[in-house]
Design an enzyme around this catalytic site. Structure first.
Site, PDB file in Angstrom:
ATOM      1  N   CYS A 186       0.078   5.371   1.026  1.00 15.07           N
ATOM      2  CA  CYS A 186      -0.940   6.277   1.557  1.00 15.07           C
ATOM      3  C   CYS A 186      -0.377   7.688   1.522  1.00 15.07           C
ATOM      4  O   CYS A 186       0.707   7.938   2.064  1.00 15.07           O
ATOM      5  CB  CYS A 186      -1.308   5.886   2.988  1.00 15.07           C
ATOM      6  N   ARG A 223       0.833  -1.209   0.000  1.00 14.00           N
ATOM      7  CA  ARG A 223       0.000   0.000   0.000  1.00 14.00           C
ATOM      8  C   ARG A 223       0.859   1.246   0.000  1.00 14.00           C
ATOM      9  O   ARG A 223       1.966   1.248   0.544  1.00 14.00           O
ATOM     10  CB  ARG A 223      -0.875   0.001   1.259  1.00 14.00           C
TER      11      ARG A 223
END
Ligand SMILES: CC(=[NH2+])C(=O)[O-]
Length: 126
Positions: A106, A104
């Protein structure tokens, strides 16, 4: 490349498709937290995170894969002070779908379409 189209995720609000399938790989567009049934965006960042995740998963599932096949996400947030609340909902979503956490990124962004607080895109592979 095939465009993915499902009523279980919000329609595109600009010149893009909900997602594309390239061979067996699925790439979703960034999913705003628009409820596809009501076209509403919830006020709360936790609810927005869940809706964006549900929208992304609906696109992945429409193209024949599942939560466990999501290998990468990008999470765009309007305010990184929401990081903890986003993580709480995000982690629970993958736990409840019996899926491993994907890789991921972010990032905080200045502004999102529809003045959303969060937008999430996904990549899935078998
Ligand atoms: C919302 C979105 N994915 C876009 O590109 O405007």
């Amino acid at each position: 490349m095939t465009a993915i189209d499902t009523s279980k995720a919000p329609a595109a609000i600009g010149p893009y498709v909900q997602g594309v399938k390239l061979g067996q790989m699925i790439i979703t567009s960034g999913q705003l937290p628009i409820n596809p049934e009501t076209s509403e965006i919830p006020a709360d960042v936790a609810e927005q995170t869940l809706q964006s995740l549900k929208n992304g998963l609906a696109i992945v599932e429409e193209a024949g894969l599942a939560a466990k096949n999501i290998v990468k996400t990008t999470v765009f947030v309007k305010d990184l002070n929401d990081f903890g609340r986003v993580n709480e909902v995000y982690g629970k979503f993958f736990d409840e779908n019996n899926a491993p956490y994907p890789a991921r990124s972010c990032v905080e962004v200045a502004r999102l379409p529809k003045d959303a607080l969060v937008e999430i895109e996904m990549i899935a592979c078998p």
